[in-house]
Design a protein around this motif. Structure first.
Motif, mmCIF file in Angstrom:
data_model
loop_
_atom_site.group_PDB
_atom_site.id
_atom_site.type_symbol
_atom_site.label_atom_id
_atom_site.label_comp_id
_atom_site.label_asym_id
_atom_site.label_seq_id
_atom_site.Cartn_x
_atom_site.Cartn_y
_atom_site.Cartn_z
ATOM 1 N N ALA A 391 -0.355 1.813 13.467
ATOM 2 C CA ALA A 391 -0.499 1.370 12.069
ATOM 3 C C ALA A 391 -0.786 -0.129 12.050
ATOM 4 O O ALA A 391 0.062 -0.927 11.650
ATOM 5 C CB ALA A 391 0.763 1.687 11.277
ATOM 6 N N ASN A 393 -2.428 -2.028 10.122
ATOM 7 C CA ASN A 393 -2.310 -2.662 8.806
ATOM 8 C C ASN A 393 -1.005 -2.335 8.106
ATOM 9 O O ASN A 393 -0.773 -2.775 6.984
ATOM 10 C CB ASN A 393 -3.480 -2.256 7.906
ATOM 11 C CG ASN A 393 -4.799 -2.786 8.411
ATOM 12 O OD1 ASN A 393 -4.848 -3.589 9.331
ATOM 13 N ND2 ASN A 393 -5.887 -2.327 7.815
ATOM 14 N N GLY A 445 -4.707 10.402 3.292
ATOM 15 C CA GLY A 445 -4.647 9.107 2.641
ATOM 16 C C GLY A 445 -5.529 9.057 1.403
ATOM 17 O O GLY A 445 -6.010 10.089 0.920
ATOM 18 N N ASP A 477 -0.560 9.479 6.784
ATOM 19 C CA ASP A 477 -1.181 8.491 5.898
ATOM 20 C C ASP A 477 -1.012 8.903 4.441
ATOM 21 O O ASP A 477 -1.638 8.341 3.547
ATOM 22 C CB ASP A 477 -2.649 8.275 6.241
ATOM 23 C CG ASP A 477 -3.426 9.569 6.437
ATOM 24 O OD1 ASP A 477 -2.914 10.638 6.062
ATOM 25 O OD2 ASP A 477 -4.554 9.506 6.972
ATOM 26 N N HIS A 491 2.029 6.171 4.397
ATOM 27 C CA HIS A 491 1.016 5.164 4.047
ATOM 28 C C HIS A 491 0.443 4.487 5.289
ATOM 29 O O HIS A 491 0.063 3.319 5.264
ATOM 30 C CB HIS A 491 1.602 4.064 3.142
ATOM 31 C CG HIS A 491 2.363 4.551 1.954
ATOM 32 N ND1 HIS A 491 2.916 3.682 1.034
ATOM 33 C CD2 HIS A 491 2.676 5.800 1.524
ATOM 34 C CE1 HIS A 491 3.544 4.368 0.091
ATOM 35 N NE2 HIS A 491 3.410 5.664 0.371
ATOM 36 N N THR A 492 0.363 5.206 6.404
ATOM 37 C CA THR A 492 -0.149 4.613 7.640
ATOM 38 C C THR A 492 -1.579 4.136 7.442
ATOM 39 O O THR A 492 -2.446 4.905 7.028
ATOM 40 C CB THR A 492 -0.077 5.646 8.782
ATOM 41 O OG1 THR A 492 1.283 6.084 8.920
ATOM 42 C CG2 THR A 492 -0.556 5.049 10.080
ATOM 43 N N THR A 493 -1.807 2.851 7.722
ATOM 44 C CA THR A 493 -3.134 2.263 7.498
ATOM 45 C C THR A 493 -3.631 1.542 8.737
ATOM 46 O O THR A 493 -2.843 0.966 9.481
ATOM 47 C CB THR A 493 -3.109 1.275 6.308
ATOM 48 O OG1 THR A 493 -2.089 0.300 6.504
ATOM 49 C CG2 THR A 493 -2.863 2.003 5.003
ATOM 50 N N PRO A 494 -4.960 1.548 8.956
ATOM 51 C CA PRO A 494 -5.975 2.293 8.202
ATOM 52 C C PRO A 494 -5.731 3.801 8.299
ATOM 53 O O PRO A 494 -5.243 4.292 9.313
ATOM 54 C CB PRO A 494 -7.295 1.911 8.877
ATOM 55 C CG PRO A 494 -7.003 0.652 9.634
ATOM 56 C CD PRO A 494 -5.573 0.752 10.054
ATOM 57 N N GLU A 495 -6.094 4.517 7.245
ATOM 58 C CA GLU A 495 -5.875 5.955 7.212
ATOM 59 C C GLU A 495 -6.817 6.678 8.187
ATOM 60 O O GLU A 495 -7.827 6.128 8.648
ATOM 61 C CB GLU A 495 -6.075 6.491 5.810
ATOM 62 C CG GLU A 495 -7.483 6.318 5.251
ATOM 63 C CD GLU A 495 -7.669 6.999 3.917
ATOM 64 O OE1 GLU A 495 -7.593 8.247 3.896
ATOM 65 O OE2 GLU A 495 -7.880 6.303 2.909
ATOM 66 N N GLY A 500 -8.770 5.083 11.223
ATOM 67 C CA GLY A 500 -7.587 4.423 11.774
ATOM 68 C C GLY A 500 -7.069 5.143 13.004
ATOM 69 O O GLY A 500 -7.427 6.294 13.268
ATOM 70 N N GLY A 557 -7.421 0.680 0.735
ATOM 71 C CA GLY A 557 -6.332 1.280 1.497
ATOM 72 C C GLY A 557 -4.988 1.145 0.810
ATOM 73 O O GLY A 557 -4.795 0.332 -0.099
ATOM 74 N N ASP A 559 -2.411 -0.166 1.949
ATOM 75 C CA ASP A 559 -1.777 -1.452 2.236
ATOM 76 C C ASP A 559 -2.097 -2.518 1.199
ATOM 77 O O ASP A 559 -1.416 -3.547 1.124
ATOM 78 C CB ASP A 559 -2.169 -1.953 3.629
ATOM 79 C CG ASP A 559 -3.671 -2.068 3.810
ATOM 80 O OD1 ASP A 559 -4.386 -1.112 3.441
ATOM 81 O OD2 ASP A 559 -4.132 -3.097 4.327
#
Length: 580
Positions: A391, A393, A445, A477, A491-495, A500, A557, A559
């Protein structure tokens, strides 16, 4: 912060429509008079739009028509001219693929309703998860004096002598069905007990969280957040809000005066203290972008890390919103934060006073509901912001709803490529999974679902549940409902859909989670990760037009709040040209 009210009387923007005797003025006034309004209502007094998200398909907001009448009464009493305006109502309960996909559309619609019509001020009449942030976002973009009043939570649910929390009980009971601990008949009987009055979630879910955020930001009157939807005091709050908006227009007290960096920091700390929803992260980031306040995930971690969770409500604790109100509600929490040096006491609110002046005399009537710090549910609550090669971001986790023994964990990845893949596999006893594994869900995401649905709190496989296991580490995500619980990385970013690292996790990879170190790590070499990413191909998308196409082309995103890239910092309440 010192606020200097504008001079009064002065010419308001609504007079561009209604003031004078030109053909255009008569056109605008004359048509409105077909509803029986006397001529003296167009004399320059504040015209207040009651932006009502009432809808019978938005159950949380199903009683807002009644509250709107109380808001109107307050506006009339204060010498204003109320006009009720229906606006886009994005219901978390009914919208597919997810209400989150339509939050930005609702914000755009509200922004244009406010900008294009003769409104000097607005009462944001909200309740369900997305209606509160979307209306505040729209109001922030126009920067017309605005105040929020929420519909309030439902009364406590009760089933066979036990409290039933909306959402929270649903997740628990559905897992009990899979584990063989509850019958389908009992589940159906419990359904009727979950929602026994008008209002939004009676847990500290996203609706109750965002009501608390509105109050902590200073965008709602003190005490607004927790009053039950059917309590007579909710009607009083609506009427007092109607009175207050008229004076706000006269003073020209705008969202930009209230939504400062200090206000957002107050809200972040409040979210930690109440055990609020992870969804607040996305909504406050988006709202901050609308007023050009530099708010980031790092601010969430910095401000929330040392805040104890002292509100003993489901899903983190025991009680429900009704008891929170009886205990003293959010003013007690804000007072506790102020006493601990965790509140910007001079932050301005819609009352015209500083937030500390509103809460310093608050009394805690039940210390089992609003706990002393030494008995906090989590000593370090807030939202944990995790980073690492999985992750880059950022990703988020809610410590107060997680299992302590899983906060540092290393396990084998069991991968689901999307939510359909998860549903197809999770109940299969042949699935190679145990409680030590890490469940990984991809392509859920903002772009991937699309819309970023609340599917991150994946239900556990039946064969694990039947062993008495109730929690596992889950990473995605996606979002999760504020009523949900578990050791869930979101919310793992980038999705994944944006390429990501989550997109290239494979079954059998080892994943490390260390919440204290704020780390989530895919245990492969940098070279292997780079090779996988280089070979990754974006999933095919069949969407060709409509709002979904616009959404996919412009959504950012998680984030940064998953707002549209073209809407940030475009503030203004200029009067459009007349076409007549």
């Amino acid at each position: 912060m010192t606020f200097i009210p504008a001079e009064w009387p002065r010419k308001l923007r609504s007079q561009e429509w209604y003031g004078g005797n030109s053909r255009d003025n008569i056109y605008h006034r004359g048509w409105l008079k077909n509803q029986g309004y006397p001529n003296d209502l167009f004399d320059g007094r504040p015209v207040i739009g009651i932006l009502n998200t009432w809808s019978e398909l938005t159950p949380c907001n199903g009683h807002l028509r009644e509250l709107a009448e109380k808001v109107k009464a307050g506006i009339w009493e204060a010498g204003g001219f109320p006009v009720e305006v229906p606006v886009f109502s994005a219901s978390e309960n009914t919208f597919r693929p997810t209400a989150m996909m339509y939050r930005n559309l609702a914000a755009m619609a509200v922004e244009e309703v406010m900008r294009a019509q003769p409104i000097d001020g607005a009462v944001l009449l909200v309740g369900c998860d997305k209606t509160t942030p979307s209306l505040m976002m729209g109001a922030a973009s126009t920067d017309i004096p605005s105040i929020a009043v929420t519909g309030g939570p439902m009364l406590n649910g009760w089933f066979r002598g036990e409290r039933v929390g909306s959402g929270t009980a649903l997740w628990q009971m559905s897992e009990d069905i899979k584990a063989g601990k509850m019958s389908q008949e009992d589940f159906l009987e419990a359904e009727q007990a979950m929602s026994r009055s008008s209002g939004s979630c009676n847990t500290m879910g996203t609706a109750s969280t965002m009501a608390s955020m509105a109050e902590a930001l200073g965008m709602a009157l003190s005490g607004n957040a927790a009053i039950p939807g059917v309590d007579s005091r909710r009607k009083v709050m609506a009427q007092m809000t109607g009175r207050r908006i008229v004076q706000m227009v006269k003073d020209d007290l705008k969202p930009s005066d209230i939504l400062t960096k200090e206000a957002f920091e107050n809200a972040i700390r409040t979210n930690g203290a109440i055990g609020g929803s992870t969804n607040a992260v996305i909504h406050l980031l988006a709202l901050a972008g609308r007023v050009e306040v530099d708010l980031t995930l790092d601010d969430w971690d910095r401000c929330g890390r040392d805040v104890p969770t002292i509100v003993n409500l489901m899903p983190s604790g025991k009680y429900l919103m009704e008891e929170f109100f009886y205990a003293g509600g959010l003013p007690v929490v804000l007072k506790r934060l102020g006493e601990a040096g965790l509140l910007h006491k001079d932050a301005l609110t819609v009352s015209g006073d500083a937030i500390w002046d509103e809460v310093k005399e608050a009394t805690n009537w039940n210390e089992d509901v609003i706990l002393p710090v030494e008995k906090a549910l989590a000593a370090s609550g807030g939202i944990a912001v995790l980073k690492g090669n999985l992750a880059p971001n950022g990703a988020v986790l809610k410590p107060s709803a997680a299992s302590p023994h899983l906060m540092k964990h290393r396990g084998r990845a069991v991968v689901f490529e999307d939510i359909d893949d998860y549903k197809a596999k999770i109940n299969d006893d042949a699935l190679d999974i145990d409680e030590n594994c890490v469940m990984v869900l991809k392509n859920c995401g903002p772009k991937g679902y699309p819309g970023m649905s609340e599917v991150g709190n994946m239900g556990l496989p039946p064969k694990v549940l039947k062993k008495g296991i109730t929690d596992m580490v889950r990473i995605s995500d996606a979002r999760m409902s504020g009523t949900a619980y578990g050791t869930v990385v979101l919310h793992t970013t980038p999705e994944a859909a944006a390429g990501g690292p989550l997109a290239v996790v494979q079954n059998g990879d080892m994943i490390e989670l260390d919440v204290a170190a704020r780390r989530v790590h895919l245990d492969i070499s940098d070279e292997e990760l780079a090779t996988r990413l280089a070979a990754w191909q974006a999933p095919k998308n069949s969407v060709v037009g409509g709002y979904t196409r616009m959404y996919l082309d412009h959504v950012e995103g998680a984030d940064t709040g998953a707002d549209f890239d073209v809407l940030k910092g475009q503030r203004g309440n200029e009067v459009p040209r007349d076409s007549h």
